[in-house]
Motif scaffolding. Structure first.
Motif, short mmCIF file in Angstrom:
data_model
loop_
_atom_site.label_atom_id
_atom_site.label_comp_id
_atom_site.label_asym_id
_atom_site.label_seq_id
_atom_site.Cartn_x
_atom_site.Cartn_y
_atom_site.Cartn_z
N LYS A 67 -10.53 29.23 43.01
CA LYS A 67 -9.46 28.76 43.89
C LYS A 67 -8.09 29.06 43.27
N ALA A 68 -7.97 28.80 41.97
CA ALA A 68 -6.71 29.07 41.28
C ALA A 68 -6.39 30.56 41.31
N LEU A 69 -7.39 31.41 41.14
CA LEU A 69 -7.17 32.86 41.20
C LEU A 69 -6.67 33.28 42.58
N PHE A 70 -7.28 32.76 43.62
CA PHE A 70 -6.83 33.11 44.98
C PHE A 70 -5.40 32.62 45.23
N TYR A 71 -5.02 31.51 44.61
CA TYR A 71 -3.68 30.97 44.83
C TYR A 71 -2.62 31.73 44.02
N TYR A 72 -2.89 31.94 42.72
CA TYR A 72 -1.89 32.55 41.84
C TYR A 72 -1.96 34.08 41.79
N GLY A 75 -3.73 39.03 45.25
CA GLY A 75 -4.04 40.45 45.40
C GLY A 75 -5.21 40.90 44.55
N GLY A 76 -5.72 40.01 43.70
CA GLY A 76 -6.84 40.37 42.84
C GLY A 76 -6.44 41.06 41.57
N GLU A 77 -5.14 41.31 41.41
CA GLU A 77 -4.67 41.96 40.18
C GLU A 77 -3.20 41.62 39.96
N LEU A 78 -2.74 41.88 38.73
CA LEU A 78 -1.34 41.62 38.41
C LEU A 78 -0.46 42.72 38.98
N LEU A 79 0.74 42.35 39.41
CA LEU A 79 1.69 43.33 39.94
C LEU A 79 2.76 43.59 38.87
N GLY A 80 3.11 44.84 38.72
CA GLY A 80 4.14 45.19 37.74
C GLY A 80 3.56 45.50 36.38
N PRO A 82 2.65 45.36 32.32
CA PRO A 82 2.14 44.25 31.50
C PRO A 82 3.24 43.46 30.78
N GLU A 83 4.29 44.16 30.31
CA GLU A 83 5.32 43.46 29.53
C GLU A 83 6.15 42.50 30.39
N GLU A 84 6.05 42.63 31.70
CA GLU A 84 6.80 41.74 32.58
C GLU A 84 5.99 40.52 33.03
N GLN A 85 4.75 40.48 32.62
CA GLN A 85 3.87 39.39 33.08
C GLN A 85 4.17 38.09 32.33
N VAL A 86 4.06 37.00 33.06
CA VAL A 86 4.23 35.68 32.49
C VAL A 86 2.93 34.91 32.68
N VAL A 87 2.48 34.28 31.61
CA VAL A 87 1.24 33.49 31.70
C VAL A 87 1.52 32.26 32.54
N ARG A 88 0.67 32.06 33.55
CA ARG A 88 0.78 30.87 34.42
C ARG A 88 -0.35 29.91 34.06
N GLU A 89 -0.09 28.63 34.25
CA GLU A 89 -1.13 27.62 34.05
C GLU A 89 -1.44 26.99 35.40
N ALA A 90 -2.72 26.99 35.74
CA ALA A 90 -3.13 26.40 37.03
C ALA A 90 -2.76 24.93 37.07
N GLU A 91 -2.07 24.55 38.13
CA GLU A 91 -1.62 23.16 38.26
C GLU A 91 -2.71 22.30 38.88
N VAL A 92 -2.70 21.05 38.52
CA VAL A 92 -3.74 20.13 38.97
C VAL A 92 -3.77 20.01 40.49
N ARG A 196 -7.23 39.05 31.79
CA ARG A 196 -7.06 39.99 32.89
C ARG A 196 -5.98 39.57 33.88
N HIS A 197 -5.81 38.25 34.07
CA HIS A 197 -4.88 37.78 35.11
C HIS A 197 -3.76 36.89 34.59
N GLN A 198 -3.67 36.74 33.27
CA GLN A 198 -2.59 35.95 32.67
C GLN A 198 -2.52 34.56 33.31
N LEU A 199 -3.70 33.97 33.48
CA LEU A 199 -3.79 32.65 34.11
C LEU A 199 -4.62 31.73 33.25
N VAL A 200 -4.08 30.57 32.94
CA VAL A 200 -4.82 29.54 32.19
C VAL A 200 -5.47 28.63 33.20
#
Length: 201
Positions: A67-72, A75-80, A82-92, A196-200
């Motif tokens: 569910k967190a992957l579909f929300y954050y 598109g199924g992949e990161l856009l832009g 790699p150096e521009e990516q910011v790690v996101r943390e899934a919110e409760v 792969r998705h910079q998502l915690v």
């Protein structure tokens, strides 16, 4: 009997024996034949109950991650780059969102996807095809296939216990094997999603 009394404790042992003498238990009891547990098998009941809850927690974790992957990462992949990516943390509030009468909002597609994702095999396919994540740990295809077979067997066993399809006997050793495997699987999924998705999640 003395050994069982020591394992269960005096109070539980007495309660079981009092229950055996009650009038209600003079009736035919076929439940233990299908569940693998009963008054005589308190230890087996505890192990299989813990096993069902453990697989339930594992399943819910995978659903929450998906569910967190579909929300954050819709598109199924990161856009832009790699150096521009910011790690996101899934919110409760994303993970624990309760649906309204219209379904889910974070994201709306979860209203449709969730039903499919509740199936163990379909959930694996969605994670692999949409997000390029192998849910099951393993360094080779052979090892992953073997682990997927184990996983499917455990889900079949869980369903047999829950629905009373057949008698299931599970040793403490097997339960611990499942517990260690689930811990490895959850850690593997968490690391794969971060890498792969910079998502915690």
């Amino acid at each position: 009997d003395e050994q069982r009394k020591q394992l269960l404790g005096a109070e539980a042992y007495e309660a079981i024996h009092l229950g055996r003498r009650s009038r209600a238990l003079d009736l035919d009891d076929h439940g233990h034949e299908r569940s693998g547990a009963g008054w005589e098998k308190a230890i087996e009941f505890c192990i299989t109950s813990a096993f069902v809850r453990l697989l339930g927690a594992w399943e819910q974790y995978e659903l929450d991650v998906l569910k967190a992957l579909f929300y954050y990462r819709p598109g199924g992949e990161l856009l832009g780059p790699p150096e521009e990516q910011v790690v996101r943390e899934a919110e409760v509030d994303v993970v624990r969102e309760e649906p309204s009468s219209d379904g889910y909002v974070k994201p709306p597609i979860w209203t449709w996807v969730r039903k499919h994702a509740e199936n163990n095999i379909e959930r694996r396919k969605i994670l692999a095809r949409v997000f390029a994540i192998e849910v099951t740990p393993g360094t080779t295809n052979k090892e992953r296939n073997e682990n997927n077979c184990k996983r499917d067997d455990w889900y079949d066993k869980r369903n047999a216990i829950v629905h009373g399809r057949k008698q299931v006997i599970m040793s403490l050793h097997e339960f611990l094997e499942v517990e260690v495997f689930i811990f490895r699987s959850m850690r593997h999924l968490s690391r794969a999603v971060l890498a792969r998705h910079q998502l915690v999640a």
